[in-house]
Write an enzyme that holds these catalytic residues in place. Sequence first.
Site, PDB file in Angstrom:
ATOM      1  CG  HIS A 123      -2.250   0.611   0.941  1.00 23.00           C
ATOM      2  ND1 HIS A 123      -2.620   1.812   1.501  1.00 23.00           N
ATOM      3  CD2 HIS A 123      -3.281   0.227   0.144  1.00 23.00           C
ATOM      4  CE1 HIS A 123      -3.820   2.137   1.076  1.00 23.00           C
ATOM      5  NE2 HIS A 123      -4.252   1.206   0.252  1.00 23.00           N
ATOM      6  CE  LYS A 125      -2.293   4.908  -1.500  1.00 23.72           C
ATOM      7  NZ  LYS A 125      -2.200   3.997  -0.376  1.00 23.72           N
ATOM      8  CG  ASP A 130      17.728  12.724  -9.935  1.00 22.50           C
ATOM      9  OD1 ASP A 130      17.829  11.670 -10.612  1.00 22.50           O
ATOM     10  OD2 ASP A 130      17.451  13.827 -10.433  1.00 22.50           O
TER      11      ASP A 130
END
Length: 181
Positions: A123, A125, A130
Amino acid sequence: PRGPARGQKRPGVIPLALLAAFLPCVSQDDLSVHFAPTGERRALEAAIGRELRGASRTIDVALFHFTSERLARALDERARAGVQVRILLDAVQSSPDFVRRLRAGGTEVRLVTPRWSEGARFHHKFAVLDGKIVATGSYNWTVMGDIANHEDVVIVRREPVARVYQETFERLWQDKELSQP
């Protein structure tokens, strides 16, 4: 079992505490916060897209659900420019057609199946750009998440914070029992 054995650390507990320690020290240049719903403006998608297009070396993404064609195109552009693009996606939630589309654009994709409990989900996100910038929050990279859902995206431009997220991404990417090509 439902989680780690008694006495073992849960993955991610220390990184979140470390993140909280850094957030009070940020300036407006170090942090931007975005909320949805934004309607047809699709402001969350635009904010993440700007950050993706600025990456020059690596983009590592961990998501539960990803269907935004605009963000997929931004990843394609960076991959064509020589940026290494890797994505971890929940194995059950991801669309096989969308995974093929991402791979065709030059993105390395691994599907994640959590192993601690039946029905558990990947779950996360977040994205690490970089090794310097993190985009995180409740927003799944979907059009509906931006247009209609109540979501948030926080973009943190602090290397110590990005390092914690990068280490977590690497651990997940390298765990062959958890993530498969």
